[in-house]
Design a protein around this motif. Structure first.
Motif, PDB file in Angstrom:
ATOM      1  N   LYS A  13       0.998  -1.127  -0.110  1.00 38.21           N
ATOM      2  CA  LYS A  13      -0.037   0.086  -0.216  1.00 38.21           C
ATOM      3  C   LYS A  13       0.714   1.551   0.018  1.00 38.21           C
ATOM      4  N   SER A  14       1.683   1.412   0.825  1.00 40.87           N
ATOM      5  CA  SER A  14       2.338   2.615   0.774  1.00 40.87           C
ATOM      6  C   SER A  14       3.576   2.780   0.210  1.00 40.87           C
ATOM      7  N   THR A  15       3.779   1.834  -0.549  1.00 41.50           N
ATOM      8  CA  THR A  15       4.588   1.549  -2.070  1.00 41.50           C
ATOM      9  C   THR A  15       4.163   2.336  -2.921  1.00 41.50           C
ATOM     10  N   LEU A  16       2.725   1.645  -3.026  1.00 37.75           N
ATOM     11  CA  LEU A  16       1.926   2.370  -4.119  1.00 37.75           C
ATOM     12  C   LEU A  16       1.747   3.667  -3.990  1.00 37.75           C
ATOM     13  N   PHE A  17       1.448   3.919  -2.751  1.00 38.57           N
ATOM     14  CA  PHE A  17       1.388   5.583  -2.677  1.00 38.57           C
ATOM     15  C   PHE A  17       2.414   6.607  -2.593  1.00 38.57           C
ATOM     16  N   ASN A  38      -0.868  11.441   5.197  1.00 37.66           N
ATOM     17  CA  ASN A  38      -1.332  10.597   4.375  1.00 37.66           C
ATOM     18  C   ASN A  38      -2.137  10.588   3.170  1.00 37.66           C
ATOM     19  N   ILE A  39      -2.675  11.986   3.092  1.00 36.27           N
ATOM     20  CA  ILE A  39      -3.670  11.902   1.619  1.00 36.27           C
ATOM     21  C   ILE A  39      -2.666  12.260   0.803  1.00 36.27           C
ATOM     22  N   GLY A  40      -2.790  12.523  -0.580  1.00 34.62           N
ATOM     23  CA  GLY A  40      -2.136  13.661  -2.089  1.00 34.62           C
ATOM     24  C   GLY A  40      -2.975  13.139  -2.250  1.00 34.62           C
ATOM     25  N   VAL A  41      -2.846  14.781  -3.278  1.00 34.93           N
ATOM     26  CA  VAL A  41      -3.213  15.646  -4.343  1.00 34.93           C
ATOM     27  C   VAL A  41      -3.077  14.969  -5.987  1.00 34.93           C
ATOM     28  N   VAL A  42      -3.485  13.992  -6.790  1.00 32.54           N
ATOM     29  CA  VAL A  42      -2.280  13.393  -7.939  1.00 32.54           C
ATOM     30  C   VAL A  42      -3.930  14.177  -8.847  1.00 32.54           C
ATOM     31  N   ASN A  43      -2.484  14.552 -10.120  1.00 31.65           N
ATOM     32  CA  ASN A  43      -2.924  14.865 -11.823  1.00 31.65           C
ATOM     33  C   ASN A  43      -3.487  13.741 -12.149  1.00 31.65           C
ATOM     34  N   VAL A  44      -4.834  13.986 -12.919  1.00 25.03           N
ATOM     35  CA  VAL A  44      -4.908  12.270 -13.516  1.00 25.03           C
ATOM     36  C   VAL A  44      -4.389  12.781 -15.299  1.00 25.03           C
ATOM     37  N   PRO A  45      -3.511  11.962 -15.880  1.00 29.40           N
ATOM     38  CA  PRO A  45      -3.047  11.746 -16.818  1.00 29.40           C
ATOM     39  C   PRO A  45      -3.968  11.575 -18.430  1.00 29.40           C
ATOM     40  N   THR A  65      -7.675  16.603 -11.015  1.00 27.87           N
ATOM     41  CA  THR A  65      -7.562  16.203  -9.891  1.00 27.87           C
ATOM     42  C   THR A  65      -7.539  14.842  -9.008  1.00 27.87           C
ATOM     43  N   VAL A  66      -7.458  14.380  -8.537  1.00 23.84           N
ATOM     44  CA  VAL A  66      -8.000  13.128  -7.793  1.00 23.84           C
ATOM     45  C   VAL A  66      -7.090  13.006  -6.694  1.00 23.84           C
ATOM     46  N   GLU A  67      -8.331  12.844  -5.414  1.00 25.65           N
ATOM     47  CA  GLU A  67      -7.455  12.547  -3.934  1.00 25.65           C
ATOM     48  C   GLU A  67      -6.478  11.688  -3.756  1.00 25.65           C
ATOM     49  N   ILE A  68      -5.988  11.175  -2.962  1.00 21.16           N
ATOM     50  CA  ILE A  68      -5.503   9.348  -2.813  1.00 21.16           C
ATOM     51  C   ILE A  68      -5.176   9.640  -1.421  1.00 21.16           C
ATOM     52  N   VAL A  69      -5.431   8.533  -0.462  1.00 23.52           N
ATOM     53  CA  VAL A  69      -5.578   8.204   1.164  1.00 23.52           C
ATOM     54  C   VAL A  69      -5.008   7.502   1.213  1.00 23.52           C
ATOM     55  N   ASP A  70      -3.848   7.251   1.748  1.00 22.89           N
ATOM     56  CA  ASP A  70      -3.361   5.459   2.467  1.00 22.89           C
ATOM     57  C   ASP A  70      -3.641   5.029   3.323  1.00 22.89           C
ATOM     58  N   ILE A  71      -4.128   4.606   3.940  1.00 18.48           N
ATOM     59  CA  ILE A  71      -5.102   3.901   4.990  1.00 18.48           C
ATOM     60  C   ILE A  71      -4.649   3.026   6.048  1.00 18.48           C
ATOM     61  N   ALA A  72      -4.266   2.983   6.974  1.00 15.88           N
ATOM     62  CA  ALA A  72      -2.902   2.765   7.570  1.00 15.88           C
ATOM     63  C   ALA A  72      -3.809   0.557   7.656  1.00 15.88           C
ATOM     64  N   GLY A  73      -2.619  -0.242   7.637  1.00 16.65           N
ATOM     65  CA  GLY A  73      -3.183  -1.869   7.081  1.00 16.65           C
ATOM     66  C   GLY A  73      -4.042  -2.243   8.877  1.00 16.65           C
ATOM     67  N   LEU A  74      -4.874  -3.670   8.191  1.00 21.12           N
ATOM     68  CA  LEU A  74      -5.702  -3.607   9.045  1.00 21.12           C
ATOM     69  C   LEU A  74      -5.466  -5.455   9.179  1.00 21.12           C
ATOM     70  N   VAL A  75      -6.239  -5.040   9.725  1.00 18.36           N
ATOM     71  CA  VAL A  75      -5.789  -7.026  10.631  1.00 18.36           C
ATOM     72  C   VAL A  75      -7.244  -7.451  11.249  1.00 18.36           C
TER      73      VAL A  75
END
Length: 364
Positions: A13-17, A38-45, A65-75
């Motif tokens: 997840k974090s590598t992807l983010f 943990n929130i990024g605003v990314v341009n849409v290619p 743009t689109v907002e991407i949120v990196d959310i903590a790993g779930l167990v």
């Protein structure tokens, strides 16, 4: 509108983010900014934007743009507050769509929380936790609605029937998005409940480099498992994408992509897919000051699209001048489109199409 990256710990997840945060992978003008850690605003290619830029030669270009949120790993046990469960569930509730990362590669050096690679089991672990949380929400609502339904309240009786259907589905391990309701039932009772498993989902199969183009057996199993969910499956070699982002030279990155059989970074496809998953589409404004991509919900009317620029545009909307993107590119300029009689004048009822180039006339 936000898309949240979810998954078990150590699935990528974090590598992807971080991949998405490292703009070099996409193009020279693909910025990324972090609002919070943990929130990024990314341009849409969008290659259409570059085409319009070449034709108009504006002072500046602004992509969607689109907002991407990196959310903590779930167990396991997150629905009961295990691990970072409560924080995870609060964060995911605030997103509009889910990017569910599944580990679909073998690597003895990367520990799996369950000590073996099984993307279907991993998917079910997260599904169950989210379904349990939704079940808790439904049970609380049912307690209130049942009392009103017993008094003969017709609306409460309708809601009770829908909630019972939700309860039965969730108890059987079926996510809300896979249950069927009438349009009225969904709009009146399901949608307002804001259930987590009702959010649209895309499964991101994280594979190794050798499976970046055609996937592997793990990916095939995921596709089979989700075929009834109306969900998209995207194959992405996240580690390889991370390596590509480390290269400073554009030509080197293109060569690296060509070597593994890709015509563009997978992360670019992911961002475009996330944009669609969020039910978003683009229209353009094109002038010498700027060429800009504007984000609207699919199905928006011309006044609603105008309102994205400024609320006054929507309030005082008179009409829109519309050029189809294909016509703009085919004729090469707004003036030539007008000469050819291809510019349309549309009123308040017009539903904007993806790629429309628009001017708005308004009066407040």
């Amino acid at each position: 509108m936000k898309a949240g990256i979810v998954g078990l710990p150590n699935v990528g997840k974090s590598t992807l983010f971080n991949c998405l945060s490292n703009a070099k992978a996409q193009s020279a003008n693909f910025p990324f900014c972090t609002i919070e850690p943990n929130i990024g605003v990314v341009n849409v290619p969008d290659p259409r934007l570059q085409k319009l830029e070449a034709l108009v030669n504006p002072e500046r270009v602004l992509p969607a743009t689109v907002e991407i949120v990196d959310i903590a790993g779930l167990v396991k046990g997150a629905s009961k507050g295990e691990g970072l469960g409560n924080q995870f569930l609060a964060n995911i509730r605030e997103t509009d769509a889910i990017l569910h990362v599944l580990r679909c590669f073998d690597n003895d050096n990367i520990v799996h929380v369950d000590n073996s690679v099984d993307p279907i089991r991993d998917k079910e672990t997260i599904d169950i936790e989210l379904q349990l949380k939704d079940l808790e929400t439904v049970d609380k609502k049912l307690d209130k609605v049942k009392r009103a339904a017993k008094t003969g309240n017709k609306e409460a009786q309708k809601e009770e029937a829908v909630l019972l259907k939700l309860k039965v589905g969730l108890e059987a391990g079926v996510s809300v998005r896979a249950l069927e309701f009438t349009e009225e039932e969904y709009n009146d009772f399901v949608k307002p409940s804001q259930l987590i498993t009702d959010k649209p989902v895309m499964y991101v199969c994280n594979v190794d480099e050798s499976a970046a183009v055609n996937g592997n057996d793990y990916v095939n199993r995921v596709k089979e498992a989700v075929k009834d969910e109306n969900a998209e499956v995207l194959v992405l070699a996240v580690g390889t994408e991370a390596d590509i982002t480390e290269l400073d030279d554009y030509e080197e990155r293109q060569m690296f992509l060509a070597d593994i059989g890709l015509d563009e970074p997978g992360s670019a496809k992911l961002i475009r897919s996330a944009y669609k998953l969020l039910n978003q589409q683009t229209y353009f404004t094109a002038g010498v000051k700027e060429v800009r991509a504007w984000t609207i919900n699919i199905g928006s009317t011309a006044p609603q699209a105008a309102g994205v620029i400024h609320t006054d545009f929507e309030k005082g909307f008179i009409r829109a001048e519309v050029i189809a993107y294909e016509d703009y590119v085919s004729f090469g300029s707004e003036a030539k489109v007008k000469e050819a009689g291809k510019m349309r004048v549309e009123g308040k009822a017009y539903t904007v199409k993806d790629g429309d180039v628009m001017h708005f006339l308004f009066n407040v």
